[in-house]
Design an enzyme around this catalytic site. Structure first.
Site, short mmCIF file in Angstrom:
data_model
loop_
_atom_site.label_atom_id
_atom_site.label_comp_id
_atom_site.label_asym_id
_atom_site.label_seq_id
_atom_site.Cartn_x
_atom_site.Cartn_y
_atom_site.Cartn_z
CE1 TYR A 32 -83.56 29.41 17.01
CE2 TYR A 32 -84.37 29.34 19.28
CZ TYR A 32 -84.44 29.85 18.00
OH TYR A 32 -85.39 30.78 17.67
CG HIS A 114 -82.04 32.87 9.84
ND1 HIS A 114 -82.15 33.79 10.86
CD2 HIS A 114 -82.17 33.55 8.69
CE1 HIS A 114 -82.35 34.99 10.32
NE2 HIS A 114 -82.36 34.87 9.02
#
Ligand code: CA2
Length: 160
Positions: A32, A114
């Site tokens: 991430y 996302h």
């Protein structure tokens, strides 16, 4: 007596984040990245200023709260106050039919966003309950996907 008029307010975009996204920047940087949700907010505010909109960024670990925010967005969209939603539902993307129903039931335009490329990850992340009712999807650009999603939402809402 002169009429009192207030200046028109810029349209609002809700940037809604679901389960566990408060952990952004604290763990799993390989997946991430190192940016936090506060960094995401800054990126969105800078892009919002360029686009002439206001952003309201929120995060919750409670699915019902996210549903309530989608309902709020739907009401405020119908009232002409909210342009739409940039939505990263976290893992609820892959599990929540209630979230899909909230989006389709309210009719609020949603750009699904996302951070990671979910299609390059585990098979259980390949299906999204949200995608079929989203106006657009941004996947795999890291946190830069949020301002991209914001710009995409504003563009399609302004130009059709
Ligand atoms: O790539 C994304 O943005 C996801 O929506 C992130 C979700 C994941 O379940 C989706 O499949 C894809 C996970 C959000 C939790 O984020 C964390 C960040 C740092 C550390 C732990 C979790």
């Amino acid at each position: 007596m002169a009429a009192v008029t207030s200046a028109p307010q810029p349209p609002v975009v809700l940037v809604l984040n679901g389960a566990n996204l408060n952990l952004l920047g604290t763990r799993e940087p390989g997946v991430y990245g190192a940016a936090t949700l506060a960094d995401v907010e800054q990126l969105c505010r800078a892009e919002a200023e360029r686009l002439g909109v206001t952003v309201d960024l929120r995060q919750t670990n409670h699915e019902g709260e996210l549903l309530d925010w989608i309902h709020e967005a739907g009401r405020r969209h119908a009232a002409g106050e909210v342009l739409g939603v940039v939505l990263n539902p976290g893992a609820w993307t892959h599990t929540s039919i209630a979230l899909r129903d909230a989006i389709s039931g309210t009719g609020v335009p949603v750009i699904e966003c996302h951070i990671s490329n979910v299609h390059a990850r585990e098979p259980f992340r390949h299906h999204s309950h949200v995608s079929a009712v989203a106006r657009g999807i941004v996947v795999g650009f890291g946190v830069h996907g949020y301002p991209l999603a914001l710009a995409g939402l504003v563009t399609v809402q302004r130009t059709g």
